[in-house]
Design an enzyme around this catalytic site. Structure first.
Site, PDB file in Angstrom:
ATOM      1  N   ASP A 117      22.938 -49.726 -12.980  1.00 46.94           N
ATOM      2  CA  ASP A 117      24.060 -48.627 -13.022  1.00 46.94           C
ATOM      3  C   ASP A 117      25.117 -49.392 -13.700  1.00 46.94           C
ATOM      4  O   ASP A 117      25.832 -50.113 -13.117  1.00 46.94           O
ATOM      5  CB  ASP A 117      24.421 -48.052 -11.756  1.00 46.94           C
ATOM      6  CG  ASP A 117      23.425 -47.206 -10.710  1.00 46.94           C
ATOM      7  OD1 ASP A 117      23.651 -46.082 -10.891  1.00 46.94           O
ATOM      8  OD2 ASP A 117      22.508 -47.827 -10.338  1.00 46.94           O
ATOM      9  N   ILE A 155      22.369 -45.446 -15.874  1.00 43.01           N
ATOM     10  CA  ILE A 155      21.912 -45.249 -14.458  1.00 43.01           C
ATOM     11  C   ILE A 155      20.475 -45.918 -14.012  1.00 43.01           C
ATOM     12  O   ILE A 155      19.656 -45.688 -14.660  1.00 43.01           O
ATOM     13  CB  ILE A 155      22.482 -43.992 -13.791  1.00 43.01           C
ATOM     14  CG1 ILE A 155      21.563 -43.015 -14.319  1.00 43.01           C
ATOM     15  CG2 ILE A 155      23.994 -43.687 -13.853  1.00 43.01           C
ATOM     16  CD1 ILE A 155      22.032 -41.515 -13.961  1.00 43.01           C
ATOM     17  N   ASP A 156      20.212 -46.466 -12.715  1.00 41.21           N
ATOM     18  CA  ASP A 156      19.166 -46.900 -12.143  1.00 41.21           C
ATOM     19  C   ASP A 156      17.867 -45.736 -12.462  1.00 41.21           C
ATOM     20  O   ASP A 156      18.242 -44.569 -12.350  1.00 41.21           O
ATOM     21  CB  ASP A 156      19.310 -46.988 -10.957  1.00 41.21           C
ATOM     22  CG  ASP A 156      20.084 -48.634 -10.675  1.00 41.21           C
ATOM     23  OD1 ASP A 156      19.640 -49.299 -11.671  1.00 41.21           O
ATOM     24  OD2 ASP A 156      20.513 -48.818  -9.630  1.00 41.21           O
ATOM     25  N   LYS A 157      16.898 -46.516 -12.499  1.00 37.51           N
ATOM     26  CA  LYS A 157      15.512 -45.632 -12.761  1.00 37.51           C
ATOM     27  C   LYS A 157      15.758 -44.503 -11.624  1.00 37.51           C
ATOM     28  O   LYS A 157      15.349 -43.363 -11.536  1.00 37.51           O
ATOM     29  CB  LYS A 157      14.438 -46.481 -12.545  1.00 37.51           C
ATOM     30  CG  LYS A 157      13.013 -45.505 -12.093  1.00 37.51           C
ATOM     31  CD  LYS A 157      12.059 -46.590 -12.028  1.00 37.51           C
ATOM     32  CE  LYS A 157      10.597 -45.870 -11.711  1.00 37.51           C
ATOM     33  NZ  LYS A 157       9.261 -46.902 -11.468  1.00 37.51           N
TER      34      LYS A 157
END
Length: 346
Positions: free
Chosen positions: A13, A155-157
């Site tokens: 993120d 943003i993260d997976k």
């Protein structure tokens, strides 16, 4: 020439921009600013440099400068440029994703959990960026030029929610400047372990990669290390052993909410790298253990959702505001905890 590079986060993120600081050599002949920077910044087009200058992202001796400024020996040039060059070619792939808004300059995506935003080590295909190149591959702008996507943050997976994408270099530069100046509105919902004595608070702590595990971030006790990070939080709902909170990002660092919440003793629910995938609060009864494991199965990822995204449109300058409802897995886990908190049983 000396160059300093900061504000670049490789994954997670985070915002995607580079801040270059260049001191012009003593023997440098006078040269247009855009030409000089094109020579000094590898892989950066003159068009992007001109767009950055137009957006006020190129400073000479701390003053915004135009592309036609003639650089002089010992000038100090600061440049904010979004998204470093790709390490490898990004191929179009039919990857499904949800568009909530689109115009000639921007795309707003509501990203599903499990989707990687950008190709990288271990995830070279099947990413959102591959899907965006596929979606835009036959589209052209008003001048007949091909349209390609430009990221300004990630943003993260396993984080769900709203993501902003530019459709041209000019929009990308303007949006990157908003991220750099912290004028972007971003609110997240997070389900975290434990209860809070207060209803709201602020976490301030420089973040760096954890020495024991380079895949995660931690708050460093050394004020001269890491990157400055500020997270504001507010309790939305209390469920006894876990709490639903709203987090407002003042800065956008890799894993900021995840690392900051762990730092104050409230790891995100089911956030394995940060220790939230085990029972951290609650009773020892087997019935409770089974309840938590059922919640883990309902929400097989960290409980983090990008709920609100607000920004100034790069062309119209109108304020744009978007909200994304909690996705099904997150909402189901919250509902289960709400029922447990109200009844004291599953």
């Amino acid at each position: 020439m000396t160059t300093e590079l900061d504000e670049l986060q490789p994954q997670g993120d985070s915002e995607l921009y580079e801040h270059h600081r260049i001191t012009v050599d003593k023997g440098q002949a006078m040269l247009r600013l855009d030409k000089y920077l094109q020579m000094r910044l590898e892989g950066v087009s003159r068009t992007k440099i001109q767009a950055a200058a137009k957006a006020g992202c190129v400073l000479v001796n701390d003053k915004p400068s135009k592309s036609n400024y003639k650089v002089k020996p010992l000038d100090v040039i600061s440049v904010l440029l979004p998204e470093p060059p790709h390490e490898f070619e990004i191929l179009p792939e039919p990857v499904p994703f949800n568009i909530v808004y689109e115009d000639d300059d921007v795309l707003v995506i509501d990203k599903q959990p499990g989707l990687v935003v950008h190709p990288g080590h271990g995830n070279y295909t099947g990413t959102l960026l591959n899907g965006l190149f596929y979606y835009l591959q036959d589209k052209q702008d008003a001048s007949g030029n091909p349209i390609v996507p430009y990221l300004v943050h990630r943003i993260d997976k396993d984080t769900s929610g709203l993501l902003l994408v530019a459709k041209n270099e000019e929009a990308q530069v303007v949006l990157a400047k908003q991220f750099f100046e912290h004028s972007i509105e971003r609110k997240y919902n997070a389900l975290v372990w434990g209860g809070f004595d207060e209803d709201k608070g602020t976490i301030v702590g420089n973040l760096e990669r954890a020495p024991q595990d380079r895949r995660i971030m931690h708050v460093t006790p050394d004020p001269d290390r890491g990157k400055h990070a500020v997270t504001h939080w507010q309790v939305l709902e209390r469920f006894g052993y876990v709490t639903l909170v709203e987090c407002v990002l003042e800065t956008g660092r890799t894993h900021q909410i995840r690392a900051h919440m762990q730092h104050i003793g409230h790891p995100l629910f089911n956030d394995a790298p940060y220790g939230g995938d085990r029972i951290l609060k609650g009773t020892t009864f087997s019935r409770y253990k089974q309840f938590v494991e059922n919640c883990f199965r309902l929400l097989p990822r960290q409980a983090l959702h990008a709920l609100v995204l607000g920004f100034e449109h790069p062309t119209t300058h109108q304020h744009m505001h978007f909200e994304s409802p909690l996705p099904e897995d997150f909402a189901a886990a919250v509902s289960k905890w709400r029922s447990y908190g109200n009844s004291g049983s599953e």
